[in-house]
Design a protein around this motif. Structure first.
Motif, PDB file in Angstrom:
ATOM      1  N   LEU A  81      54.583  59.920  29.986  1.00  0.00           N
ATOM      2  CA  LEU A  81      55.774  59.966  30.841  1.00  0.00           C
ATOM      3  C   LEU A  81      55.788  61.229  31.693  1.00  0.00           C
ATOM      4  N   GLU A  82      55.405  62.360  31.119  1.00  0.00           N
ATOM      5  CA  GLU A  82      55.362  63.607  31.890  1.00  0.00           C
ATOM      6  C   GLU A  82      54.353  63.519  33.029  1.00  0.00           C
ATOM      7  N   THR A  83      53.245  62.844  32.794  1.00  0.00           N
ATOM      8  CA  THR A  83      52.244  62.670  33.845  1.00  0.00           C
ATOM      9  C   THR A  83      52.792  61.815  34.976  1.00  0.00           C
ATOM     10  N   VAL A  84      53.447  60.723  34.627  1.00  0.00           N
ATOM     11  CA  VAL A  84      54.034  59.852  35.648  1.00  0.00           C
ATOM     12  C   VAL A  84      55.082  60.624  36.450  1.00  0.00           C
ATOM     13  N   LEU A  85      55.897  61.407  35.784  1.00  0.00           N
ATOM     14  CA  LEU A  85      56.925  62.180  36.485  1.00  0.00           C
ATOM     15  C   LEU A  85      56.306  63.239  37.391  1.00  0.00           C
ATOM     16  N   ALA A  86      55.226  63.870  36.951  1.00  0.00           N
ATOM     17  CA  ALA A  86      54.556  64.875  37.780  1.00  0.00           C
ATOM     18  C   ALA A  86      53.979  64.247  39.037  1.00  0.00           C
ATOM     19  N   VAL A  87      53.376  63.078  38.898  1.00  0.00           N
ATOM     20  CA  VAL A  87      52.830  62.385  40.068  1.00  0.00           C
ATOM     21  C   VAL A  87      53.958  61.968  40.999  1.00  0.00           C
ATOM     22  N   ARG A  88      55.040  61.451  40.425  1.00  0.00           N
ATOM     23  CA  ARG A  88      56.190  61.054  41.251  1.00  0.00           C
ATOM     24  C   ARG A  88      56.737  62.243  42.040  1.00  0.00           C
ATOM     25  N   ASP A  89      56.872  63.393  41.375  1.00  0.00           N
ATOM     26  CA  ASP A  89      57.392  64.588  42.048  1.00  0.00           C
ATOM     27  C   ASP A  89      56.475  65.022  43.184  1.00  0.00           C
ATOM     28  N   GLN A  90      55.167  64.922  42.980  1.00  0.00           N
ATOM     29  CA  GLN A  90      54.232  65.320  44.025  1.00  0.00           C
ATOM     30  C   GLN A  90      54.259  64.340  45.197  1.00  0.00           C
ATOM     31  N   VAL A  91      54.428  63.065  44.921  1.00  0.00           N
ATOM     32  CA  VAL A  91      54.524  62.075  45.998  1.00  0.00           C
ATOM     33  C   VAL A  91      55.789  62.328  46.816  1.00  0.00           C
ATOM     34  N   ILE A  92      56.881  62.601  46.156  1.00  0.00           N
ATOM     35  CA  ILE A  92      58.131  62.892  46.870  1.00  0.00           C
ATOM     36  C   ILE A  92      57.994  64.162  47.693  1.00  0.00           C
ATOM     37  N   SER A  93      57.363  65.175  47.128  1.00  0.00           N
ATOM     38  CA  SER A  93      57.151  66.429  47.848  1.00  0.00           C
ATOM     39  C   SER A  93      56.285  66.211  49.083  1.00  0.00           C
ATOM     40  N   ALA A  94      55.223  65.435  48.944  1.00  0.00           N
ATOM     41  CA  ALA A  94      54.348  65.156  50.084  1.00  0.00           C
ATOM     42  C   ALA A  94      55.100  64.372  51.151  1.00  0.00           C
ATOM     43  N   TYR A  95      55.918  63.410  50.734  1.00  0.00           N
ATOM     44  CA  TYR A  95      56.702  62.629  51.684  1.00  0.00           C
ATOM     45  C   TYR A  95      57.647  63.537  52.463  1.00  0.00           C
ATOM     46  N   LYS A  96      58.310  64.442  51.753  1.00  0.00           N
ATOM     47  CA  LYS A  96      59.237  65.367  52.434  1.00  0.00           C
ATOM     48  C   LYS A  96      58.504  66.254  53.430  1.00  0.00           C
ATOM     49  N   GLU A  97      57.314  66.728  53.045  1.00  0.00           N
ATOM     50  CA  GLU A  97      56.537  67.563  53.961  1.00  0.00           C
ATOM     51  C   GLU A  97      56.145  66.775  55.209  1.00  0.00           C
ATOM     52  N   ILE A  98      55.723  65.541  55.021  1.00  0.00           N
ATOM     53  CA  ILE A  98      55.316  64.718  56.162  1.00  0.00           C
ATOM     54  C   ILE A  98      56.519  64.453  57.075  1.00  0.00           C
ATOM     55  N   MET A  99      57.669  64.181  56.486  1.00  0.00           N
ATOM     56  CA  MET A  99      58.862  63.908  57.300  1.00  0.00           C
ATOM     57  C   MET A  99      59.339  65.145  58.031  1.00  0.00           C
TER      58      MET A  99
END
Length: 103
Positions: A81-99
């Motif tokens: 679960l921690e791994t899934v959450l870490a990946v989710r957080d990084q995807v959200i962070s990358a999305y915010k940077e792109i936007m």
């Protein structure tokens, strides 16, 4: 957590190895499953591990299970679960940077 750490965690869950440098691929579709398929796989594995931990706990409550098995299954489910959450957080962070990038 930096992006490389999240990528290594994700790679370790998948059982693969992290490439040292990105290499261009001529046909990425021929390489294997896409990112969405891998995410679905990881989420389903996490759900299975969580159900397994719940079953171990229920058996222990009924006096049929071993406490060590319960602790081990809970630890595995938590790590997944921690791994899934870490990946989710990084995807959200990358999305915010792109936007936030100027056009």
């Amino acid at each position: 957590m930096n992006p490389m750490m999240a990528a290594r965690l994700y790679s370790s869950v998948q059982g693969g190895s992290m490439p040292s440098s990105p290499t261009p691929q001529a046909n990425p579709a021929a390489e294997g499953p896409g990112f969405a398929d891998m995410l679905k796989s990881v989420v389903s594995q996490t759900a299975e591990q969580t159900r397994g931990a719940e079953m171990q706990m229920a058996q222990n409550v009924q006096g049929q299970g071993n406490l060590i098995d319960v602790v081990t299954s809970i630890s595995a489910a938590e790590a997944s679960l921690e791994t899934v959450l870490a990946v989710r957080d990084q995807v959200i962070s990358a999305y915010k940077e792109i936007m936030a990038m100027p056009i």
